[in-house]
Design an enzyme around this catalytic site. Structure first.
Site, PDB file in Angstrom:
ATOM      1  N   GLY A 138       0.612  -0.935  -0.461  1.00 43.98           N
ATOM      2  CA  GLY A 138      -0.068  -0.108   0.015  1.00 43.98           C
ATOM      3  C   GLY A 138       0.329   1.131  -0.538  1.00 43.98           C
ATOM      4  O   GLY A 138       0.644   2.395   0.688  1.00 43.98           O
ATOM      5  N   ASN A 177       1.818   2.917  -2.551  1.00 42.97           N
ATOM      6  CA  ASN A 177       0.561   3.800  -3.608  1.00 42.97           C
ATOM      7  C   ASN A 177      -0.289   4.223  -2.935  1.00 42.97           C
ATOM      8  O   ASN A 177      -0.447   5.583  -2.796  1.00 42.97           O
ATOM      9  CB  ASN A 177       0.327   3.000  -4.169  1.00 42.97           C
ATOM     10  N   MET A 211      -4.142  -7.501  -6.843  1.00 47.17           N
ATOM     11  CA  MET A 211      -3.448  -8.429  -7.729  1.00 47.17           C
ATOM     12  C   MET A 211      -5.108 -10.109  -7.881  1.00 47.17           C
ATOM     13  O   MET A 211      -4.815 -10.991  -8.350  1.00 47.17           O
ATOM     14  CB  MET A 211      -2.205  -9.704  -6.713  1.00 47.17           C
ATOM     15  N   ARG A 212      -5.733  -9.089  -8.289  1.00 48.28           N
ATOM     16  CA  ARG A 212      -6.950 -10.159  -8.944  1.00 48.28           C
ATOM     17  C   ARG A 212      -7.611  -8.945 -10.036  1.00 48.28           C
ATOM     18  O   ARG A 212      -7.257  -8.580 -10.696  1.00 48.28           O
ATOM     19  CB  ARG A 212      -8.580 -10.122  -7.864  1.00 48.28           C
ATOM     20  N   ASN A 264      -5.338   1.412 -13.294  1.00 45.15           N
ATOM     21  CA  ASN A 264      -4.427   0.623 -12.636  1.00 45.15           C
ATOM     22  C   ASN A 264      -2.814   2.054 -12.864  1.00 45.15           C
ATOM     23  O   ASN A 264      -2.843   2.001 -13.545  1.00 45.15           O
ATOM     24  CB  ASN A 264      -4.427  -0.200 -13.340  1.00 45.15           C
ATOM     25  N   HIS A 286       1.482   0.597 -13.057  1.00 42.87           N
ATOM     26  CA  HIS A 286       1.926  -0.293 -13.931  1.00 42.87           C
ATOM     27  C   HIS A 286       3.577  -0.007 -13.410  1.00 42.87           C
ATOM     28  O   HIS A 286       4.059   0.898 -13.920  1.00 42.87           O
ATOM     29  CB  HIS A 286       2.022  -1.042 -14.720  1.00 42.87           C
TER      30      HIS A 286
HETATM   31  C1  GRF Z   1       3.102  -1.117  -7.360  1.00 41.55           C
HETATM   32  O1  GRF Z   1       5.005  -1.055  -7.919  1.00 41.55           O
HETATM   33  C2  GRF Z   1       2.425  -0.971  -8.670  1.00 41.55           C
HETATM   34  O2  GRF Z   1       3.171  -0.468  -9.530  1.00 41.55           O
HETATM   35  C3  GRF Z   1       1.803  -2.614  -8.728  1.00 41.55           C
HETATM   36  O3  GRF Z   1       1.453  -3.015  -7.558  1.00 41.55           O
HETATM   37  C4  GRF Z   1       2.529  -2.566  -6.656  1.00 41.55           C
HETATM   38  C5  GRF Z   1       1.643  -1.798  -5.420  1.00 41.55           C
HETATM   39  O4  GRF Z   1       2.657  -1.567  -4.843  1.00 41.55           O
HETATM   40  N1  GRF Z   1       0.292  -2.707  -9.310  1.00 41.55           N
HETATM   41  P1  GRF Z   1       2.059  -1.042  -3.002  1.00 41.55           P
HETATM   42  O5  GRF Z   1       1.352  -1.950  -2.694  1.00 41.55           O
HETATM   43  O6  GRF Z   1       1.282   0.242  -3.369  1.00 41.55           O
HETATM   44  O7  GRF Z   1       3.645  -0.213  -2.076  1.00 41.55           O
END
Ligand code: GRF
Length: 207
Positions: free
Chosen positions: A19, A21, A97-98, A114, A116
Site C-alpha cells: 500500500g 501507492n 492482485m485480482r 491502474n 504498472h
Molecule cells: C506497484 O509497484 C504497482 O505498480 C503494482 O503493484 C505495486 C503495488 O505497490 N501494480 P504498493 O502496494 O502500492 O506498495
C-alpha cells in the site's frame, strides 16, 4: 457555494499488499493535489498492510477474500454491493492482485485506473520489474492506464521513463519505480476525477 472535502468525487482504492501507492494517494488527497475523497479501501487480503495504513487515517476498509466466494461473479457482486453502499464513483487499482471481469469493468467504464511498474505495452503481468531486468532492457518506467477487459492493456494516460543502472538489483530498481509511481498516480487520478480525460478509441486526450 463553497465545495468542501466532503463534496469531492468518491474514490475507492483496491490493494492486496503493502500500500505505498495508497499512502501516496492519501497524502495527495490531504494536500489537495488529488481532489478526490478516498472513501473506501478494498482488499482481497485480510493481512494487507494497506489496510493498516487506511485505518490510521480513518478510511473505511472492506476485506473480501476471494476464497470465501464460490465464484468470481459472487466475489465481484460483494465488492460492487460495497462500492454502491459507499457511493463510489472512481476506482484506483494499487497493487490489487485480482483480475476484474469484463462485466465489472463495463460497470465502471473509464472510471478505473491502474498503475504498472513498466512501460506498457512491454512487460505486462505480475512480474514486470523482474521481466524487464531479465530482458536486459536499458530503460524502464511507470505507466498509468485506464482499465479495460484485458490484463494491463487499457488506454495509457501517463508514462515516465527511468534509465536502468548497470548491475541494478530488482529491489533497488523497484524502489526507484515506487518513487516515480507515488508522483504519477495522484496526478493521473486528479486528471480523471476533475474531468480532464477524454477517451477517443485507445487514445486518452488530456484537456
Ligand atoms: C506497484 O509497484 C504497482 O505498480 C503494482 O503493484 C505495486 C503495488 O505497490 N501494480 P504498493 O502496494 O502500492 O506498495
Amino acid at each position: 457555494m463553497r465545495r468542501t472535502k466532503n463534496d469531492r468525487p468518491r474514490l475507492a482504492v483496491f490493494c492486496s499488499g503493502h500500500g505505498t501507492n495508497l499512502q501516496a494517494l492519501i497524502h495527495a488527497a490531504r494536500r489537495g493535489r488529488l481532489r478526490a475523497r478516498i472513501a473506501l479501501v478494498v482488499s482481497d487480503q485480510p493481512r494487507a498492510y494497506a489496510l493498516t495504513r487506511a485505518r490510521r487515517y480513518g478510511i473505511p476498509t472492506v476485506v473480501v477474500p476471494r476464497a470465501e466466494s464460490p465464484t468470481r461473479a459472487a466475489f465481484e457482486r460483494t465488492i460492487r454491493y460495497t462500492l454502491a453502499a459507499h457511493r463510489i464513483r472512481y476506482i484506483a487499482l494499487a497493487g490489487f492482485m485480482r483480475i476484474l471481469s469484463p462485466a465489472f469493468v463495463r460497470a465502471y467504464r473509464g472510471r478505473i485506473l491502474n498503475i504498472h511498474p513498466a512501460l506498457l505495452p512491454a512487460f505486462p503481468g505480475a512480474h514486470a520489474v523482474r521481466d524487464t531486468l531479465r530482458a536486459g532492457a536499458k530503460v524502464t518506467g511507470v505507466t498509468v492506464h485506464v482499465v479495460d477487459a484485458g490484463v494491463d492493456t487499457g488506454p495509457i494516460i501517463l508514462q515516465e521513463t527511468l534509465p536502468i543502472r548497470r548491475g541494478e538489483t530488482e529491489s533497488a530498481l523497484l524502489q526507484r519505480i515506487h518513487r516515480l509511481e507515488h508522483r504519477l498516480y495522484p496526478q493521473a487520478l486528479h486528471y480523471l476525477v476533475t474531468g480532464r480525460l477524454r477517451l477517443r478509441g485507445r487514445r486518452v486526450i488530456m484537456r
